[in-house]
Design a protein around this motif. Structure first.
Motif, short mmCIF file in Angstrom:
data_model
loop_
_atom_site.label_atom_id
_atom_site.label_comp_id
_atom_site.label_asym_id
_atom_site.label_seq_id
_atom_site.Cartn_x
_atom_site.Cartn_y
_atom_site.Cartn_z
N PRO A 43 -54.48 69.48 36.72
CA PRO A 43 -55.26 70.18 35.69
C PRO A 43 -55.41 69.41 34.37
O PRO A 43 -56.34 69.68 33.61
N ALA A 44 -54.53 68.45 34.11
CA ALA A 44 -54.59 67.72 32.84
C ALA A 44 -55.45 66.46 32.92
O ALA A 44 -55.78 65.87 31.89
N ILE A 45 -55.82 66.04 34.14
CA ILE A 45 -56.55 64.77 34.30
C ILE A 45 -58.05 65.01 34.18
O ILE A 45 -58.63 65.80 34.91
N ALA A 46 -58.68 64.29 33.23
CA ALA A 46 -60.12 64.39 33.04
C ALA A 46 -60.88 63.34 33.84
O ALA A 46 -61.96 63.60 34.35
N ASP A 47 -60.31 62.14 33.96
CA ASP A 47 -60.98 61.06 34.66
C ASP A 47 -59.92 60.07 35.12
O ASP A 47 -58.84 59.97 34.51
N VAL A 48 -60.21 59.33 36.18
CA VAL A 48 -59.21 58.42 36.73
C VAL A 48 -59.89 57.26 37.46
O VAL A 48 -61.00 57.42 38.00
N ALA A 49 -59.24 56.12 37.44
CA ALA A 49 -59.68 54.97 38.23
C ALA A 49 -58.45 54.32 38.85
O ALA A 49 -57.45 54.10 38.16
N ALA A 50 -58.52 54.04 40.15
CA ALA A 50 -57.47 53.33 40.85
C ALA A 50 -58.00 51.95 41.23
O ALA A 50 -59.10 51.84 41.78
N VAL A 51 -57.22 50.91 40.95
CA VAL A 51 -57.63 49.54 41.24
C VAL A 51 -56.45 48.74 41.76
O VAL A 51 -55.29 49.16 41.63
N GLY A 52 -56.73 47.59 42.33
CA GLY A 52 -55.68 46.69 42.75
C GLY A 52 -55.20 45.83 41.59
O GLY A 52 -56.02 45.33 40.80
N VAL A 53 -53.89 45.67 41.46
CA VAL A 53 -53.31 44.81 40.43
C VAL A 53 -52.40 43.78 41.11
O VAL A 53 -51.86 44.04 42.20
N GLY A 76 -73.64 55.13 33.92
CA GLY A 76 -72.52 55.97 34.33
C GLY A 76 -71.72 55.41 35.48
O GLY A 76 -70.99 56.16 36.14
N LYS A 77 -71.82 54.11 35.74
CA LYS A 77 -71.02 53.50 36.80
C LYS A 77 -69.73 52.94 36.22
O LYS A 77 -69.75 52.22 35.20
N LEU A 78 -68.63 53.25 36.86
CA LEU A 78 -67.33 52.79 36.42
C LEU A 78 -67.23 51.27 36.55
O LEU A 78 -67.52 50.71 37.61
N LEU A 79 -66.80 50.61 35.48
CA LEU A 79 -66.64 49.16 35.49
C LEU A 79 -65.21 48.83 35.90
O LEU A 79 -64.31 48.65 35.07
N ARG A 80 -65.00 48.76 37.20
CA ARG A 80 -63.64 48.55 37.71
C ARG A 80 -63.07 47.20 37.30
O ARG A 80 -61.86 47.06 37.15
N ARG A 81 -63.93 46.23 37.13
CA ARG A 81 -63.42 44.92 36.72
C ARG A 81 -62.75 45.00 35.35
O ARG A 81 -61.77 44.31 35.08
N GLU A 82 -63.28 45.88 34.47
CA GLU A 82 -62.68 46.06 33.15
C GLU A 82 -61.35 46.80 33.26
O GLU A 82 -60.40 46.51 32.52
N VAL A 83 -61.28 47.78 34.18
CA VAL A 83 -60.02 48.49 34.40
C VAL A 83 -58.96 47.53 34.93
O VAL A 83 -57.80 47.57 34.52
N ARG A 84 -59.38 46.64 35.86
CA ARG A 84 -58.42 45.66 36.39
C ARG A 84 -57.86 44.78 35.28
O ARG A 84 -56.68 44.45 35.27
N LYS A 85 -58.74 44.36 34.35
CA LYS A 85 -58.27 43.53 33.24
C LYS A 85 -57.23 44.25 32.41
O LYS A 85 -56.19 43.69 32.04
N LEU A 86 -57.49 45.55 32.13
CA LEU A 86 -56.55 46.33 31.33
C LEU A 86 -55.19 46.47 32.00
O LEU A 86 -54.15 46.40 31.35
N LEU A 87 -55.23 46.63 33.32
CA LEU A 87 -53.99 46.86 34.05
C LEU A 87 -53.28 45.55 34.44
O LEU A 87 -52.10 45.57 34.79
N SER A 88 -54.00 44.44 34.41
CA SER A 88 -53.42 43.17 34.84
C SER A 88 -52.87 42.35 33.68
O SER A 88 -52.15 41.38 33.89
N ASP A 89 -53.25 42.72 32.45
CA ASP A 89 -52.77 41.96 31.29
C ASP A 89 -51.27 42.14 31.07
O ASP A 89 -50.72 43.23 31.32
#
Length: 416
Positions: A337-347, A403-416
């Motif tokens: 109930p608390a999650i508004a949006d989510v992205a799962a990626v490989g790190v 409105g397309k999720l930029l997964r490459r940007e999410v990967r950068k955030l999680l891989s740094d």
């Protein structure tokens, strides 16, 4: 961004640029671009139209060149020929079929295939067009009401923002709205369920397609929406999460990594073939010898021919040799109930090669859940290989203008 636009201008130099000549020359100097103001371009086009004589040429010339979204890699220049677009329009739209009171609200940009398809479809049906230059939910509601819009196309993130504003009390006279088409991204089940409740008079259509296929290749139609929305059978209700059945004018196959067709129910890469399918880029054609185009989308077909998407094939997380679909993890987390949006990626992972990383945003008024709580939710619903090694909580996930999720940007955030 300026750097991205400069790179694209360099790839197609010399270009005819309509708009800001100073900016074009600053971003891409010395490339010999021909620059026209909007006013000069319209005047030149009108003069050319008046002077045009003789027979029309065959439809094999290039009609539009569209840079793909670049959600997982650098954009590619897709070439669509007149014959591709014509095949799509003739196969889906009846000429002059719109009534005098019909008006299409177009809020997707014309550099995207959805915008081009919306314009061409309305022109061929002879439907009045109301253009919204830049989307925001309040402007959309106001224009839909003032123009008595009967038809509209939105991407899921747009629909989510419209519904959120309506739930907050924003209102407009949408009594004329007869048809809402959506596509261009993943539609959460809870969102389309809410939309069907808010717009009971509207016919909903989920349109799945790609730039390289000249727009739609599969449709979940209005009757499918109504049946699935009202269904108590979970399997039938789940069809709200599908993109429907292939158009009669195209063929679809699900194939494995070796390009072999897979049986019903098995996940693989979606291949498509048909007259509207271009599969052509500036640098090369992606069609195989038999005319099949590999979409790079992963999915499967059920026993009744409904097509379900499982994300981009490039998005698959490979953990210790096991293929993991980000969508299955995201679906579980969106049930919190608390999650508004989510992205799962490989790190990157020393032990597994790749591991799961997730980025989430929190709904207003909800307390931030702990990492252990989110991991337990995934472990209980899926299995331990899906449990994320890295979790970040963000104010917002990165999306492009469509409105397309930029997964490459999410990967950068999680891989740094």
């Amino acid at each position: 961004a300026d750097a991205d636009l400069a790179a694209l201008l360099g790839r197609i130099a010399p270009a005819c640029v309509i708009g800001d000549a100073e900016r074009s020359n600053r971003l891409s100097p010395g490339n010999g671009h021909a620059c026209l103001s909007r006013t000069d371009f319209v005047a030149a086009a009108e003069a050319a139209a008046e002077a045009a004589t003789g027979e029309e040429k065959e439809g094999e010339g290039i009609a539009v060149q569209i840079f793909t979204s670049g959600t997982t890699a650098a954009p590619k220049a897709a070439l669509l020929r007149h014959s591709n677009l014509l095949s799509y329009i003739l196969g889906t739209v009846e000429f002059g079929s719109a009534s005098e009171d019909e008006a299409a609200l177009v809020c997707v940009p014309p550099y995207h295939i959805a915008g081009i398809a919306a314009l061409l479809s309305s022109i061929y049906a002879m439907r009045r067009i109301a253009l919204l230059p830049s989307f925001d939910p309040d402007s959309w509601l106001a224009l839909a009401g003032s123009e008595r819009a009967t038809n509209a196309f939105v991407v899921p993130t747009m629909l989510a923002r419209i519904i959120a504003r309506m739930d907050e009390g924003a209102s407009a006279d949408l009594s004329a709205l007869q048809a809402i088409a959506y596509g261009g991204g993943r539609m959460p089940l809870e969102l389309i369920d809410r939309a069907l409740e808010l717009f009971p008079q509207a016919n909903f259509t989920n349109a799945y397609g790609l730039t390289e296929t000249s727009s739609t290749i599969a449709l979940l139609g209005p009757e499918d929406h109504r049946i699935a929305h009202a269904a108590t059978d979970p399997a039938v209700h789940a069809r709200l999460g599908s993109v429907g059945r292939p158009l009669p004018t195209v063929e679809i196959e699900i194939r494995d990594d070796e390009g072999r067709p897979l049986p019903t129910g098995e996940r693989g890469e979606i291949y498509v073939r048909g007259e509207q399918v271009s599969g052509e880029y500036r640098e090369r054609s992606a069609l195989d010898a038999d005319g099949w185009f590999p979409t790079r989308d992963a999915g499967w077909l059920d026993e009744d021919g409904y097509l379900f998407l499982a994300g981009r094939a490039d998005d698959v997380i490979v953990r210790g040799g096991e293929n993991i679909s980000p969508g299955e993890i995201e679906d579980v987390l969106m049930s919190h109930p608390a999650i508004a949006d989510v992205a799962a990626v490989g790190v990157p992972s020393t032990e597994w090669g790749e591991a799961v990383g997730i980025a989430v945003t929190i709904r207003p008024g909800h307390q931030k859940p702990g990492e252990d709580e989110l991991r337990k939710l995934i472990r209980d619903r899926l299995r331990s290989s899906r449990v994320p090694e890295r979790i970040v909580i963000l104010d917002a996930l990165p999306y492009n203008e469509m409105g397309k999720l930029l997964r490459r940007e999410v990967r950068k955030l999680l891989s740094d």
